[in-house]
Design a protein around this motif. Structure first.
Motif, PDB file in Angstrom:
ATOM      1  N   ALA A  23      65.366 -11.808 124.263  1.00 37.51           N
ATOM      2  CA  ALA A  23      65.650 -13.154 124.778  1.00 37.51           C
ATOM      3  C   ALA A  23      64.790 -14.151 123.995  1.00 37.51           C
ATOM      4  O   ALA A  23      63.588 -14.277 124.229  1.00 37.51           O
ATOM      5  N   LYS A  24      65.410 -14.823 123.052  1.00 35.26           N
ATOM      6  CA  LYS A  24      64.654 -15.605 122.063  1.00 35.26           C
ATOM      7  C   LYS A  24      63.829 -16.727 122.669  1.00 35.26           C
ATOM      8  O   LYS A  24      62.879 -17.229 122.048  1.00 35.26           O
ATOM      9  N   ILE A  25      64.165 -17.133 123.868  1.00 35.11           N
ATOM     10  CA  ILE A  25      63.440 -18.239 124.499  1.00 35.11           C
ATOM     11  C   ILE A  25      61.941 -17.935 124.622  1.00 35.11           C
ATOM     12  O   ILE A  25      61.123 -18.848 124.680  1.00 35.11           O
TER      13      ILE A  25
ATOM     14  N   MET B 263      50.739 -27.064 128.298  1.00 35.23           N
ATOM     15  CA  MET B 263      52.140 -27.475 128.102  1.00 35.23           C
ATOM     16  C   MET B 263      52.493 -27.202 126.639  1.00 35.23           C
ATOM     17  O   MET B 263      51.871 -27.773 125.738  1.00 35.23           O
ATOM     18  N   LYS B 264      53.471 -26.334 126.404  1.00 35.65           N
ATOM     19  CA  LYS B 264      53.870 -26.018 125.032  1.00 35.65           C
ATOM     20  C   LYS B 264      55.243 -26.600 124.739  1.00 35.65           C
ATOM     21  O   LYS B 264      56.182 -26.440 125.537  1.00 35.65           O
ATOM     22  N   PHE B 265      55.373 -27.288 123.615  1.00 33.44           N
ATOM     23  CA  PHE B 265      56.661 -27.869 123.224  1.00 33.44           C
ATOM     24  C   PHE B 265      57.137 -27.216 121.935  1.00 33.44           C
ATOM     25  O   PHE B 265      56.417 -27.189 120.929  1.00 33.44           O
TER      26      PHE B 265
ATOM     27  N   ARG C 284      56.836 -15.174 113.928  1.00 38.55           N
ATOM     28  CA  ARG C 284      57.819 -16.208 114.239  1.00 38.55           C
ATOM     29  C   ARG C 284      57.976 -16.384 115.757  1.00 38.55           C
ATOM     30  O   ARG C 284      58.005 -15.410 116.506  1.00 38.55           O
ATOM     31  N   GLY C 285      58.090 -17.628 116.157  1.00 38.44           N
ATOM     32  CA  GLY C 285      58.183 -17.924 117.591  1.00 38.44           C
ATOM     33  C   GLY C 285      56.831 -17.845 118.292  1.00 38.44           C
ATOM     34  O   GLY C 285      56.743 -17.908 119.525  1.00 38.44           O
ATOM     35  N   GLY C 286      55.752 -17.741 117.507  1.00 39.22           N
ATOM     36  CA  GLY C 286      54.428 -17.444 118.058  1.00 39.22           C
ATOM     37  C   GLY C 286      53.769 -18.547 118.863  1.00 39.22           C
ATOM     38  O   GLY C 286      52.725 -18.302 119.487  1.00 39.22           O
ATOM     39  N   SER C 287      54.329 -19.740 118.874  1.00 35.19           N
ATOM     40  CA  SER C 287      53.688 -20.815 119.658  1.00 35.19           C
ATOM     41  C   SER C 287      53.676 -20.492 121.153  1.00 35.19           C
ATOM     42  O   SER C 287      52.769 -20.917 121.868  1.00 35.19           O
ATOM     43  N   ASP C 288      54.674 -19.760 121.616  1.00 33.00           N
ATOM     44  CA  ASP C 288      54.676 -19.326 123.023  1.00 33.00           C
ATOM     45  C   ASP C 288      53.463 -18.433 123.287  1.00 33.00           C
ATOM     46  O   ASP C 288      52.825 -18.509 124.334  1.00 33.00           O
ATOM     47  N   TYR C 289      53.173 -17.579 122.315  1.00 35.01           N
ATOM     48  CA  TYR C 289      52.041 -16.644 122.428  1.00 35.01           C
ATOM     49  C   TYR C 289      50.739 -17.444 122.487  1.00 35.01           C
ATOM     50  O   TYR C 289      49.868 -17.177 123.312  1.00 35.01           O
TER      51      TYR C 289
HETATM   52 MG    MG Z   1      60.502 -20.291 120.276  1.00 36.27          MG
END
Ligand code: MG
Ligand code: ADP
Ligand code: ASP
Length: 440
Positions: free
Chosen positions: A254-256, A4-6, A196-201
């Motif tokens: 898509a930045k999401i 689960m990623k927040f 940047r945004g790497g937590s999704d990765y």
């Molecule tokens: Mg993000």
């Protein structure tokens, strides 16, 4: 076991962290919880790094103090008990002392990565103090002990898998692990990050490494929308996407989702769910192997694109011409997004201008080279889109007023891409919302 990623907004306020603790304790399945930094923190850390790099130490000091004040007020509402508060305060003081020490050291890229890592270290440690206060059994799993990238900045999948499984094995008695998104170690063993945004990765890499039942990405919107909600007023969530569709949307803006975060989950066939922390009951978007239906699902836009046109009559009937051109881009590790060719010219697009001067110089012997920046790729994504009836006519009917510079169609079965001047982006996305989705 699930992941689960927040994201930043989901942990950006004390009450949001409280809500996250409820979401992660709703079911009994063992889980790894990945947290981003509190919203705004990584941006502030980038600014602090920039100030230090520019030798503006007084400004950096003021930025550090402002951020510290934010954290000191955050923890007041995060925890209730005095001992938990003192623990949280100790963590804040420790990390800001570190930033203040960095202020005195001469700047380097490696040091900057250390600065950027503070956000995720703080959010996870503070969340852990809150869970402890709530009596929720868990364990902090330091990402720097298992998440790593190689000399090409690519994740070391085999090593991540074995290190993570060893850590989990060691703590078999635990069923809830908290870890940092975004941060990792590089080939030199230094602290680094997944961009940047790497937590999704991070979440997707962990999900693949442990063969998770699902990788849930909890954010501030109820799933992948059909169009960019920051630009277009009326957008709707897409129920289901295939991995290929989601990967194209992420890559094309898509930045999401982080641009390359789909492939690890896809490789291990772990479904990804996009869910809304602020509206947990919403269905969200499910991303899995199969597409739900054919046809257009969503559009996305990626800015900062540079178009390079190479024109030469020598290209006519010459073989090996494209290879020579592509070799120049390969030499400078610059990937090409779009390509169109005619008998006498080739146009390509890139999103990385780091080596543009050298690339241009080395292309010049092949013909007349023209470079145009400030362009945007608009991608229209959907399974079997190339075979879907009327897509192209609808597309061009909608965009009669837009000067489309390049079209890429047929390279992928799931994507039609257009290159437009960035000044036309808003108009293009709005027109497509009406023309392709009937939404205004
Ligand atoms: Mg993000
Ligand atoms: P997080 O901090 O949780 O990682 P992000 O800000 O990175 O969240 O991503 C969520 C944001 O992505 C949304 O608030 C929305 O503005 C933006 N976004 C851009 N394109 C889309 C899209 N097609 N669907 C949904 N959200 C999108
Ligand atoms: N905190 C990092 C960022 O803002 C990583 C992330 O949130 O995914 O880019």
């Amino acid at each position: 076991m699930k992941v689960m990623k927040f994201g930043g907004t989901s942990v950006g306020k004390p009450e949001r962290m409280h809500q996250v603790s409820q979401l992660i304790t709703k079911d009994k399945e063992a889980k790894i919880v990945v947290l981003s930094a509190l919203s705004g923190t990584t941006n502030s850390l980038v600014e602090i790094g920039n100030s230090i790099a520019a030798g503006e130490r007084a400004q950096a000091k003021a930025q550090i103090d402002k951020l510290e004040t934010h954290y000191l007020s955050f923890i007041k509402d995060l925890v209730k008990k005095e001992n938990a508060y003192q623990k949280a305060k100790g963590i804040v003081v420790e990390h800001f002392e570190f930033l203040n020490i960095i202020l005195k050291i001469s700047y380097s890229e490696a040091l900057n990565k250390d600065i950027l890592a503070q956000g995720e270290l703080l959010s996870t440690k503070l969340f852990s103090v809150y869970l402890e206060e709530q009596g929720i059994d868990h364990m902090l799993l330091p990402a720097l002990e298992f998440m790593s990238i190689d000399i090409h900045d690519e994740p070391q999948v085999t090593s991540i898998r074995s290190k993570l499984s060893q850590l989990l094995q060691k703590h078999k008695d635990k069923s809830m692990f908290i870890t940092q998104g975004y941060i990792c170690r590089n080939a030199r063993g230094e602290v680094d990050n997944l961009k940047r945004g790497g937590s999704d990765y991070t979440a997707s890499l962990i999900a693949a490494a442990i063969n998770a039942s699902v990788c849930e990405i909890w954010t501030d919107i109820d799933g992948m929308h059909n169009n960019d909600p920051r630009i277009v007023k009326k957008t709707i969530a897409v129920e289901q996407l295939s991995f290929d569709e989601a990967a194209e949307l992420a890559y094309f803006g898509a930045k999401i989702l982080h641009p390359t975060c789909i492939w690890p989950a896809q490789q291990q066939n772990v479904p990804v769910k996009l869910l809304n922390t602020m509206q947990p009951e919403a269905a969200g978007t499910v991303i899995k192997q199969e597409a739900s239906a054919t046809g257009v699902k969503a559009v996305a836009a990626k800015d900062g694109i540079i178009a390079i046109n190479i024109r030469s009559s020598r290209m006519l009937l010459a073989y090996g011409f494209l290879r020579k051109i592509f070799e120049v881009f390969e030499k400078y590790k610059t990937s090409i997004d779009m390509v169109t060719t005619s008998e006498v010219a080739v146009s390509v697009t890139i999103d990385n201008a780091d080596n543009l001067k050298n690339i241009k110089k080395e292309l010049e012997p092949f013909g007349l080279v023209e470079v145009e920046d400030n362009h945007t790729i608009v991608s229209i994504v959907g399974s079997e889109i190339a075979q879907t009836e009327n897509v192209l006519s609808k597309l061009f009917d909608a965009l009669t007023s837009v000067p489309v510079r390049m079209v890429s169609y047929g390279g992928s079965k799931h994507n039609v891409s257009l290159l437009i001047p960035s000044s036309y982006k808003i108009q293009t996305l709005q027109l497509l919302n009406k023309g392709l989705f009937g939404l205004e």
